[in-house]
Motif scaffolding. Sequence first.
Motif, PDB file in Angstrom:
ATOM      1  N   ILE A 167       4.007 -11.151  -3.795  1.00  0.00           N
ATOM      2  CA  ILE A 167       3.998 -12.170  -4.853  1.00  0.00           C
ATOM      3  C   ILE A 167       5.279 -13.026  -4.835  1.00  0.00           C
ATOM      4  O   ILE A 167       5.264 -14.199  -5.208  1.00  0.00           O
ATOM      5  CB  ILE A 167       3.738 -11.511  -6.233  1.00  0.00           C
ATOM      6  N   GLY A 168       6.389 -12.423  -4.344  1.00  0.00           N
ATOM      7  CA  GLY A 168       7.654 -13.170  -4.269  1.00  0.00           C
ATOM      8  C   GLY A 168       7.545 -14.356  -3.324  1.00  0.00           C
ATOM      9  O   GLY A 168       8.085 -15.441  -3.583  1.00  0.00           O
ATOM     10  N   SER A 224       5.646  -2.859   0.056  1.00  0.00           N
ATOM     11  CA  SER A 224       6.256  -3.034   1.371  1.00  0.00           C
ATOM     12  C   SER A 224       5.795  -1.968   2.369  1.00  0.00           C
ATOM     13  O   SER A 224       5.952  -2.139   3.569  1.00  0.00           O
ATOM     14  CB  SER A 224       7.772  -3.075   1.257  1.00  0.00           C
ATOM     15  N   GLU A 225       5.198  -0.892   1.854  1.00  0.00           N
ATOM     16  CA  GLU A 225       4.686   0.098   2.816  1.00  0.00           C
ATOM     17  C   GLU A 225       3.338  -0.364   3.401  1.00  0.00           C
ATOM     18  O   GLU A 225       2.873   0.161   4.396  1.00  0.00           O
ATOM     19  CB  GLU A 225       4.616   1.514   2.203  1.00  0.00           C
ATOM     20  N   ILE A 226       2.727  -1.378   2.777  1.00  0.00           N
ATOM     21  CA  ILE A 226       1.449  -1.904   3.288  1.00  0.00           C
ATOM     22  C   ILE A 226       1.636  -3.317   3.844  1.00  0.00           C
ATOM     23  O   ILE A 226       1.159  -3.665   4.909  1.00  0.00           O
ATOM     24  CB  ILE A 226       0.384  -1.968   2.144  1.00  0.00           C
ATOM     25  N   GLY A 268      -5.572  -7.203   7.839  1.00  0.00           N
ATOM     26  CA  GLY A 268      -4.453  -7.646   8.664  1.00  0.00           C
ATOM     27  C   GLY A 268      -3.216  -6.799   8.499  1.00  0.00           C
ATOM     28  O   GLY A 268      -2.538  -6.457   9.468  1.00  0.00           O
ATOM     29  N   HIS A 269      -2.932  -6.440   7.249  1.00  0.00           N
ATOM     30  CA  HIS A 269      -1.621  -5.832   6.992  1.00  0.00           C
ATOM     31  C   HIS A 269      -1.470  -4.417   7.538  1.00  0.00           C
ATOM     32  O   HIS A 269      -0.411  -4.058   8.038  1.00  0.00           O
ATOM     33  CB  HIS A 269      -1.326  -5.853   5.485  1.00  0.00           C
ATOM     34  N   LEU A 270      -2.520  -3.602   7.422  1.00  0.00           N
ATOM     35  CA  LEU A 270      -2.358  -2.190   7.773  1.00  0.00           C
ATOM     36  C   LEU A 270      -2.055  -2.020   9.264  1.00  0.00           C
ATOM     37  O   LEU A 270      -1.078  -1.371   9.646  1.00  0.00           O
ATOM     38  CB  LEU A 270      -3.608  -1.389   7.374  1.00  0.00           C
TER      39      LEU A 270
END
Length: 274
Positions: free
Chosen positions: A228-229, A220-222, A55-57
């Motif tokens: 985790i925050g 944050s680049e991915i 999903g993230h990329l």
Amino acid sequence: MRDRIVIKWGGGLITDKSLMCTPNLEVLNDLASTVAACVENGFEVILVHGAGSFGHLRSKKWRLNEGYIEGMKRPDDSDCTSQLDAVHRVRSEMLELNQHVCEALESCQLIPHVHPPHTWATNTGPDFSGSLEGFESNSAGTVHVTFGDVVSVEGEKQFGILSGDDLVARIAVELPRVQRLVFAIGGVDGLLRVPPKEATDEDLIERWSPDVAFEGIHESEIDVTGGIGLKASRGALVASHDVDVIMVNGGIRERVMAAMLGEPVRGTIITKKQ
Ligand code: IP8
């Protein structure tokens, strides 16, 4: 009436995050066996999974977390034609990851009942809209399953990313009889006092509340959600409703098992603001 346990399988745990759409099948099978053991112990389990490299990329490349961007140029080396095309692709890739999750559950004789968020949820963040009624029913062996997804958003944004961490927060707070929320995460034992690369065994924070500082890598680049925050902050929100919340290393089956059953285990217990 059986008590409920809500578990979030982190996307970084169940996929190889650096390689597009690559599941970690060994981990998935191990984790599925912990769900089966909890069901055998008389609990109802609600499973939420993250997206990882499914999903993230692509969402990052097409800035889907920012919503619709008028006239956005096609990024180099993208196989999608537009943001809307990317929305559809990410949704179908999430269904593909979910299929791997379901196969792992089925191989443990569990019956997954899947609720893809884009079919019932709108808006993002902890106050997203959508009825949780579908998660209420339960017959022996059934496990309700949902996951982080691209959902419709009201107004100009049109769409956005609903994180599994927001889903677990609402599910754990709003459904009756939830005893515990467990975050099974990849690569670390819980929240750490120092960056993960520098950490020794002593750097694990065993009991955390929002006034305690911690170090976590947020890729944050991915990532298009909060890493985790976000888990820590949603965990504290759930803890403020008197549900037990714990974060454990999801790569160690025995720890996930113990955490789900409420037994003492290495990890971070999350509590509300003191
Ligand atoms: O991994 C993100 O869900 P999360 C969902 O639970 C997408 O934060 C589609 C990137």
